[in-house]
Write an enzyme that holds these catalytic residues in place. Structure first.
Site, PDB file in Angstrom:
ATOM      1  N   THR A  37       0.742  -1.159   0.024  1.00  0.00           N
ATOM      2  CA  THR A  37       0.129  -0.045  -0.029  1.00  0.00           C
ATOM      3  C   THR A  37       0.750   1.150   0.142  1.00  0.00           C
ATOM      4  O   THR A  37       0.492   2.398  -0.428  1.00  0.00           O
ATOM      5  CB  THR A  37      -0.877   0.030   1.371  1.00  0.00           C
ATOM      6  OG1 THR A  37      -0.376  -0.456   2.483  1.00  0.00           O
ATOM      7  CG2 THR A  37      -1.958  -0.962   1.048  1.00  0.00           C
ATOM      8  N   ASP A  38       2.135   1.107   0.404  1.00  0.00           N
ATOM      9  CA  ASP A  38       2.889   2.366   0.806  1.00  0.00           C
ATOM     10  C   ASP A  38       3.029   3.077  -0.670  1.00  0.00           C
ATOM     11  O   ASP A  38       3.199   4.342  -0.770  1.00  0.00           O
ATOM     12  CB  ASP A  38       4.215   2.225   1.461  1.00  0.00           C
ATOM     13  CG  ASP A  38       5.308   1.057   0.978  1.00  0.00           C
ATOM     14  OD1 ASP A  38       5.059   0.601  -0.168  1.00  0.00           O
ATOM     15  OD2 ASP A  38       6.308   1.032   1.531  1.00  0.00           O
ATOM     16  N   SER A 129      16.570  -5.793   6.234  1.00  0.00           N
ATOM     17  CA  SER A 129      17.985  -5.979   6.603  1.00  0.00           C
ATOM     18  C   SER A 129      18.361  -4.591   5.649  1.00  0.00           C
ATOM     19  O   SER A 129      19.168  -3.845   5.895  1.00  0.00           O
ATOM     20  CB  SER A 129      18.776  -7.146   6.154  1.00  0.00           C
ATOM     21  OG  SER A 129      18.224  -7.338   4.762  1.00  0.00           O
ATOM     22  N   ASP A 175       9.433   0.772   5.022  1.00  0.00           N
ATOM     23  CA  ASP A 175      10.782   0.256   5.699  1.00  0.00           C
ATOM     24  C   ASP A 175      11.538   1.224   6.381  1.00  0.00           C
ATOM     25  O   ASP A 175      12.289   1.350   7.405  1.00  0.00           O
ATOM     26  CB  ASP A 175      11.520  -0.764   4.514  1.00  0.00           C
ATOM     27  CG  ASP A 175      10.499  -1.586   3.833  1.00  0.00           C
ATOM     28  OD1 ASP A 175       9.377  -1.780   4.395  1.00  0.00           O
ATOM     29  OD2 ASP A 175      11.138  -2.319   3.116  1.00  0.00           O
TER      30      ASP A 175
HETATM   31  C1  GLA Z   1       8.915  -3.847   0.752  1.00  0.00           C
HETATM   32  C2  GLA Z   1       9.464  -2.564   0.303  1.00  0.00           C
HETATM   33  C3  GLA Z   1       8.196  -1.768   0.932  1.00  0.00           C
HETATM   34  C4  GLA Z   1       6.656  -2.298   0.734  1.00  0.00           C
HETATM   35  C5  GLA Z   1       6.690  -3.779   0.893  1.00  0.00           C
HETATM   36  C6  GLA Z   1       5.383  -4.373   0.776  1.00  0.00           C
HETATM   37  O1  GLA Z   1       9.210  -4.059   2.034  1.00  0.00           O
HETATM   38  O2  GLA Z   1      10.439  -1.868   0.671  1.00  0.00           O
HETATM   39  O3  GLA Z   1       8.259  -0.167   0.516  1.00  0.00           O
HETATM   40  O4  GLA Z   1       6.227  -1.964  -0.424  1.00  0.00           O
HETATM   41  O5  GLA Z   1       7.498  -4.469   0.403  1.00  0.00           O
HETATM   42  O6  GLA Z   1       4.455  -3.839   1.552  1.00  0.00           O
END
Ligand code: GLA
Length: 383
Positions: A37-38, A129, A175
């Protein structure tokens, strides 16, 4: 983290022949709900975890960055004026190069540095990580440049820029933001449109079990970027800036204008945004039954509409959800195609669930899965 601190201090000395000036730490993360969703300007609810990356650093004045990756016994160096992406896909130094480049470009007065890096986030588990490496590197470089309180959102954006321009992953901001900004005891509800974040307290009686399925995932392998393109195509078909702006009725109305795959991708994102907001309320209220239903629905949506789970992970998540009943929930976490399954429940139930998983689930290599019991940890800081 104490053992890691000793390791980066000793490793720095061995690599560069002197003591470091400072040490920055940044955590990995687990996403409780709000997947893919981000980058659709939507909502996510991750928390930082107790494993992370440490960067010991010392200033240089010759415009060079020298970096020792202690866990890999590898070193690299490059001029800050041309931190070209490494030729190798997936190379760890891409993250360091990309963060340094973004910070220098943003005007940080950096004249070079020696860095020694060590971490304990399991790789390929969907626990970020790489974001923890980016945030620890960014904070160390900012502190060396005299800005230890550099804006945490700016650090997160530098990390995202490294992913986009140096590592080849068109990731969202989740993240990096949670690694930079988390607070112990709280999950973080992030609005990925305006990058505002709200703390969501996790009751002290609750914990998160992380089960590393042992199925490695590669974000850079194209499936992630493909999902992003499909979501953007769906938003274009709906004539909206991002899927964040759609609701289920608008999606149904636009169905004829998009292909069936884009339709399903969009349905995942639209329903996942609603689930994430509802899950924040359920967590705040300590309503584990509702939280469990939302997590199961999230997993089903990732499986059926977004198509990022695997049959083994589906079985593992279903078994964990069934074990907990209405006393918590389980779902795959992270980008997908492998990685970890998480459960949220009371600590007493988490321990019983851990024993159950250890005695029933085996990784593809036939091993007992790596199991971690976590509560929300702190974000990036100097230690
Ligand atoms: C990875 C990406 C995040 C996000 C997730 C799924 O972690 O780095 O930006 O899109 O996948 O939610």
């Amino acid at each position: 983290m104490i053992a890691l601190k000793d390791k980066v201090e000793a490793g720095f000395h061995a690599a560069f022949g002197d003591a470091s000036e400072l040490i920055a730490a940044a955590p990995g993360r687990v996403n409780l709900i709000g997947e893919h969703t981000d980058y659709n300007d939507g909502f996510v609810m991750p928390m930082a975890i107790g494993v992370g990356t440490l960067v010991a650093a010392r200033r240089r004045t010759d415009g060079v960055l020298r970096v020792a990756a202690l866990d890999l016994s590898e070193t690299t160096e490059f001029p800050l004026s041309s931190p070209v992406p490494h030729a190798l896909d997936g190379d760890w130094s891409n993250y360091v190069r990309g963060v340094a480049a973004a910070l220098v470009e943003s005007g940080l007065a950096l004249a070079g540095a020696d860095l020694a890096i060590a971490g304990n986030v399991p790789q390929g588990a969907g626990l970020s990580s790489s974001a923890s490496l980016e945030m620890a590197t960014g904070l160390a470089l900012a502190a060396l440049a005299g800005v230890p309180d550099h804006d945490r959102t700016a650090l997160a954006l530098a990390g995202q820029s490294a992913e986009h321009h140096y590592a080849g992953c068109q990731c969202g901001i989740m993240d990096q933001l949670v690694s930079a900004r988390a607070e112990a005891g709280n999950a973080v509800l992030i609005d990925c449109r305006d990058l505002s974040a709200r703390s969501v307290a996790m009751g002290a009686e609750l914990a998160v079990l992380i089960v590393h399925s042992g199925i490695r995932r590669g974000l850079v392998d194209g499936e992630y970027n493909l999902r992003r393109q499909q979501c953007e195509a769906a938003a274009r078909a709906m004539q909206i800036p991002a899927l964040r702006d759609a609701d289920p009725a608008a999606l149904v109305a636009a169905r004829a204008a998009m292909d069936p795959v884009a339709y399903r991708r969009a349905r995942h994102v639209i329903t996942e945004n609603a689930r994430t907001l509802a899950a924040a309320d359920a967590l705040t209220a300590g309503d584990l039954a509702s939280l469990g239903r939302l997590m199961s629905a999230s997993h089903a949506s990732m499986r059926d509409d977004f198509e990022i789970t695997t049959p083994e992970i589906d079985r593992l998540a279903a078994a964990m959800a069934q074990f907990l009943g209405n006393r918590g929930g389980a779902r795959m976490t992270g980008g997908g195609f492998g990685g970890a399954v998480i459960a949220i429940a009371r600590r007493s139930d988490i321990e019983a669930l851990r024993d159950e998983v250890a005695s029933t689930y085996r990784t593809p290599a036939g091993a007992v899965p790596q199991l971690m019991i976590e509560v929300p940890a702190d974000g990036a800081r100097l230690i």
